[in-house]
Design a protein around this motif. Sequence first.
Motif, PDB file in Angstrom:
ATOM      1  N   UNK A 284       0.850  -1.193   0.000  1.00  0.00           N
ATOM      2  CA  UNK A 284       0.000   0.000   0.000  1.00  0.00           C
ATOM      3  C   UNK A 284       0.884   1.240   0.000  1.00  0.00           C
ATOM      4  N   UNK A 285       0.270   2.388  -0.135  1.00  0.00           N
ATOM      5  CA  UNK A 285       1.008   3.654  -0.061  1.00  0.00           C
ATOM      6  C   UNK A 285       1.705   3.771   1.291  1.00  0.00           C
ATOM      7  N   UNK A 286       1.042   3.326   2.345  1.00  0.00           N
ATOM      8  CA  UNK A 286       1.631   3.361   3.685  1.00  0.00           C
ATOM      9  C   UNK A 286       2.880   2.484   3.757  1.00  0.00           C
ATOM     10  N   UNK A 287       2.816   1.293   3.198  1.00  0.00           N
ATOM     11  CA  UNK A 287       3.968   0.393   3.203  1.00  0.00           C
ATOM     12  C   UNK A 287       5.123   0.956   2.402  1.00  0.00           C
ATOM     13  N   UNK A 288       4.804   1.509   1.230  1.00  0.00           N
ATOM     14  CA  UNK A 288       5.850   2.105   0.388  1.00  0.00           C
ATOM     15  C   UNK A 288       6.490   3.297   1.099  1.00  0.00           C
ATOM     16  N   UNK A 289       5.656   4.138   1.712  1.00  0.00           N
ATOM     17  CA  UNK A 289       6.181   5.310   2.407  1.00  0.00           C
ATOM     18  C   UNK A 289       7.057   4.901   3.588  1.00  0.00           C
ATOM     19  N   UNK A 290       6.691   3.822   4.273  1.00  0.00           N
ATOM     20  CA  UNK A 290       7.475   3.343   5.412  1.00  0.00           C
ATOM     21  C   UNK A 290       8.890   2.979   4.971  1.00  0.00           C
ATOM     22  N   UNK A 291       8.997   2.209   3.906  1.00  0.00           N
ATOM     23  CA  UNK A 291      10.310   1.756   3.444  1.00  0.00           C
ATOM     24  C   UNK A 291      11.093   2.911   2.830  1.00  0.00           C
ATOM     25  N   UNK A 292      10.467   3.633   1.916  1.00  0.00           N
ATOM     26  CA  UNK A 292      11.161   4.730   1.218  1.00  0.00           C
ATOM     27  C   UNK A 292      11.581   5.809   2.208  1.00  0.00           C
ATOM     28  N   UNK A 293      10.743   6.086   3.193  1.00  0.00           N
ATOM     29  CA  UNK A 293      11.087   7.113   4.182  1.00  0.00           C
ATOM     30  C   UNK A 293      12.394   6.821   4.897  1.00  0.00           C
ATOM     31  N   UNK A 294      12.647   5.555   5.176  1.00  0.00           N
ATOM     32  CA  UNK A 294      13.885   5.191   5.861  1.00  0.00           C
ATOM     33  C   UNK A 294      15.076   5.124   4.912  1.00  0.00           C
ATOM     34  N   UNK A 295      14.824   4.833   3.642  1.00  0.00           N
ATOM     35  CA  UNK A 295      15.913   4.692   2.677  1.00  0.00           C
ATOM     36  C   UNK A 295      16.240   5.979   1.920  1.00  0.00           C
ATOM     37  N   UNK A 296      15.355   6.972   1.984  1.00  0.00           N
ATOM     38  CA  UNK A 296      15.541   8.204   1.214  1.00  0.00           C
ATOM     39  C   UNK A 296      16.895   8.877   1.442  1.00  0.00           C
ATOM     40  N   UNK A 297      17.370   9.003   2.695  1.00  0.00           N
ATOM     41  CA  UNK A 297      18.682   9.644   2.874  1.00  0.00           C
ATOM     42  C   UNK A 297      19.813   8.881   2.168  1.00  0.00           C
ATOM     43  N   UNK A 298      19.740   7.566   2.179  1.00  0.00           N
ATOM     44  CA  UNK A 298      20.756   6.770   1.496  1.00  0.00           C
ATOM     45  C   UNK A 298      20.675   7.003  -0.013  1.00  0.00           C
TER      46      UNK A 298
END
Length: 162
Positions: free
Chosen positions: A114-128
């Motif tokens: 879901x959008x929530x699941x995608x946001x959870x993962x991407x939010x943590x990986x975005x700085x990398x």
Amino acid sequence: MKDTARRPPASPVEARVGLPAASLQTPSLRLLRELLDVAAQVPAAVARRADLSHNELQTLELLFEGPTGPADLARRLGVTTAASSGIVARLESRGHVARTPHVSDGRRHQVAITESGAAEVIGHLAPMFAGLHEVDAGLDDDERAVVEAYLVGTIAALRRLL
């Protein structure tokens, strides 16, 4: 009696790999080992920050490729179908995945991020991702070609283990 210098006994690396240990200690190979070590730590760190288990995070990563059935998830995660169902249920309770009817077989269902699941993962990986983009953008075409050749060769060497 002639004094001849004796070569010290081969190190375990030399004996097992057939290469001088010093050839495996170049700055680029030390950095590559460090990169692999750090990369191996990333999933556990992201899972911890997101309050997910390793398998829950891996499930979300797999679902970025597209919806899939629970049995296929179990196979790809290396767990039983019962364990896969539990993982999906926990992610579903957090709103990170949704079960939907299979497009061609109404008796089955598939799992989608879901959008929530995608946001959870991407939010943590975005700085990398931002940091990697910055490093890559700093390369000119010739430098990028050298890095790409090194990485292609490295990937081939690692795949020999698989």
